[in-house]
Motif scaffolding. Structure first.
Motif, PDB file in Angstrom:
ATOM      1  N   ILE A 249      -2.402  -1.395  -1.602  1.00 37.99           N
ATOM      2  CA  ILE A 249      -2.340  -0.048  -2.185  1.00 37.99           C
ATOM      3  C   ILE A 249      -1.202  -0.054  -3.198  1.00 37.99           C
ATOM      4  O   ILE A 249      -0.026   0.035  -2.826  1.00 37.99           O
ATOM      5  CB  ILE A 249      -2.097   1.016  -1.096  1.00 37.99           C
ATOM      6  N   PRO A 250      -1.510  -0.211  -4.490  1.00 36.56           N
ATOM      7  CA  PRO A 250      -0.468  -0.359  -5.516  1.00 36.56           C
ATOM      8  C   PRO A 250       0.555   0.773  -5.476  1.00 36.56           C
ATOM      9  O   PRO A 250       0.207   1.949  -5.374  1.00 36.56           O
ATOM     10  CB  PRO A 250      -1.260  -0.341  -6.828  1.00 36.56           C
ATOM     11  N   GLY A 251       1.823   0.384  -5.522  1.00 38.14           N
ATOM     12  CA  GLY A 251       2.903   1.360  -5.536  1.00 38.14           C
ATOM     13  C   GLY A 251       3.300   1.863  -4.175  1.00 38.14           C
ATOM     14  O   GLY A 251       4.341   2.510  -4.030  1.00 38.14           O
ATOM     15  N   PHE A 252       2.487   1.595  -3.141  1.00 40.16           N
ATOM     16  CA  PHE A 252       2.809   2.115  -1.816  1.00 40.16           C
ATOM     17  C   PHE A 252       3.010   1.011  -0.784  1.00 40.16           C
ATOM     18  O   PHE A 252       4.010   0.979  -0.088  1.00 40.16           O
ATOM     19  CB  PHE A 252       1.721   3.070  -1.326  1.00 40.16           C
ATOM     20  N   GLY A 253       2.042   0.107  -0.648  1.00 38.21           N
ATOM     21  CA  GLY A 253       2.152  -0.912   0.386  1.00 38.21           C
ATOM     22  C   GLY A 253       0.813  -1.545   0.705  1.00 38.21           C
ATOM     23  O   GLY A 253       0.004  -1.819  -0.192  1.00 38.21           O
TER      24      GLY A 253
ATOM     25  N   PRO B 119       4.192   0.572   4.525  1.00 34.57           N
ATOM     26  CA  PRO B 119       4.731   0.977   3.222  1.00 34.57           C
ATOM     27  C   PRO B 119       5.785  -0.004   2.717  1.00 34.57           C
ATOM     28  O   PRO B 119       6.413  -0.725   3.496  1.00 34.57           O
ATOM     29  CB  PRO B 119       5.351   2.344   3.516  1.00 34.57           C
ATOM     30  N   LEU B 120       5.978  -0.014   1.403  1.00 34.86           N
ATOM     31  CA  LEU B 120       7.040  -0.824   0.819  1.00 34.86           C
ATOM     32  C   LEU B 120       8.407  -0.255   1.169  1.00 34.86           C
ATOM     33  O   LEU B 120       9.386  -0.994   1.280  1.00 34.86           O
ATOM     34  CB  LEU B 120       6.869  -0.875  -0.706  1.00 34.86           C
ATOM     35  N   ARG B 121       8.476   1.060   1.336  1.00 27.77           N
ATOM     36  CA  ARG B 121       9.712   1.725   1.733  1.00 27.77           C
ATOM     37  C   ARG B 121       9.535   2.297   3.128  1.00 27.77           C
ATOM     38  O   ARG B 121       8.562   2.991   3.398  1.00 27.77           O
ATOM     39  CB  ARG B 121      10.075   2.841   0.748  1.00 27.77           C
ATOM     40  N   ALA B 122      10.465   2.004   4.013  1.00 27.51           N
ATOM     41  CA  ALA B 122      10.353   2.461   5.393  1.00 27.51           C
ATOM     42  C   ALA B 122      10.375   3.983   5.469  1.00 27.51           C
ATOM     43  O   ALA B 122      11.027   4.654   4.656  1.00 27.51           O
ATOM     44  CB  ALA B 122      11.499   1.892   6.224  1.00 27.51           C
TER      45      ALA B 122
END
Length: 289
Positions: free
Chosen positions: A48-52, A72-75
């Motif tokens: 999912i580009p930009g998310f994870g 997600p890329l950010r926790a």
């Protein structure tokens, strides 16, 4: 006139802000791949580009099982509630969204959807719909955000995922990680059930690259001298190792220990107790994470 334009601009700005931010793969970037295809695990992964990343996972076991993991890329800095809905792609306007479930996004953990709801997500994707999570995003000032799975290029990989599920072993790590095997009375031959168990262990170890070692511990009853029983247990342990080698396990993954008559689990003064003490204990090890 200026006041009217200012009000119109404010309304437009408010309306734009009210629209949720959506993370979903575009037509050109929608990719599904079979990230794991073995007898112990199947993983169907979607970026999912930009998310994870979103991943469907099934593992070997006695029961049918499926879980969806949203990584997600950010926790996630706060625990949030998310609404999971099935949306129509933008080229099919007019079809109402279908609610699937409420999901908890726990702080610092990947979001999880388990069992029936995960199967529903797969079914919706197979019909060309897009399962989408809606939640208040802390990173965007609690703005409503959507994270969707695109059904573009899904079906071919879904068929491969179903084939992988069909070939999963009907038992999992927890079922065989610790196995106690017994010998036929008055013989050095394992019982039929124990021999079948050895084959199951070998099948699982060959399929799971995360198994670090197979430890074979053998024990005897107290009949005979302590030295004789120690040697007998070592001979039995090595015989089990040879059996595993014949089934295709690497020599370096197998460790043997013969304990003789030590650590009895039953009374050696009875035939039944001695039979219980003549045993093999096989344990599987995984590296610590």
């Amino acid at each position: 006139m200026r006041k009217l334009m200012a009000v119109a601009g404010l309304v437009l700005s408010t309306t734009c802000w009210a629209q949720p931010r959506i993370y979903v793969a575009s037509l050109d970037h929608s990719r599904w791949r079979l990230a794991a295809d073995s007898a112990v695990e199947c993983r169907l992964e979607h970026s999912i580009p930009g998310f994870g990343t979103g991943t469907f996972v099934s593992r070997a076991g006695k029961n049918v099982n499926l879980v969806f993991e949203l990584s997600p890329l950010r926790a996630q800095p706060r625990t949030r509630q998310a609404a999971l809905r099935s949306e129509s792609p933008y080229w099919q306007p007019g079809r109402a969204p279908k609610p699937i479930s409420q999901v908890t996004f726990y702080q610092q953990f990947d979001a999880m959807v388990e069992q029936q709801n995960a199967w529903i997500m797969l079914d919706e994707l197979s019909q060309g719909r897009w399962p989408t999570f809606y939640f208040d995003d802390w990173y965007a000032g609690d703005r409503t955000t959507g994270v969707g799975l695109s059904s573009v290029n899904f079906r071919a990989r879904y068929a491969a995922f179903l084939d992988c599920q069909h070939n999963l072993l009907p038992y999992g790590f927890e079922d065989i990680a610790f196995s106690v095997l017994n010998y036929i009375n008055n013989a050095d031959e394992l019982t039929p059930h124990s021999r079948q168990r050895l084959a199951m262990i070998a099948d699982y170890v060959r399929a799971d690259p995360n198994i670090g070692e197979v430890v074979i511990n053998t024990y005897t009853d107290s009949f005979g001298t302590e030295f004789h029983n120690k040697q007998l247990s070592l001979l039995r342990a090595r015989a089990i190792k040879e059996h595993f080698l014949a089934l295709g396990l690497p020599d370096t993954s197998i460790r043997v220990e013969g304990h003789g008559e030590r650590r009895p689990i039953a009374d050696n003064s009875t035939p039944e107790g001695r039979s219980s003490n003549r045993r093999v204990v096989i344990s599987l090890g995984r590296p610590a994470i």
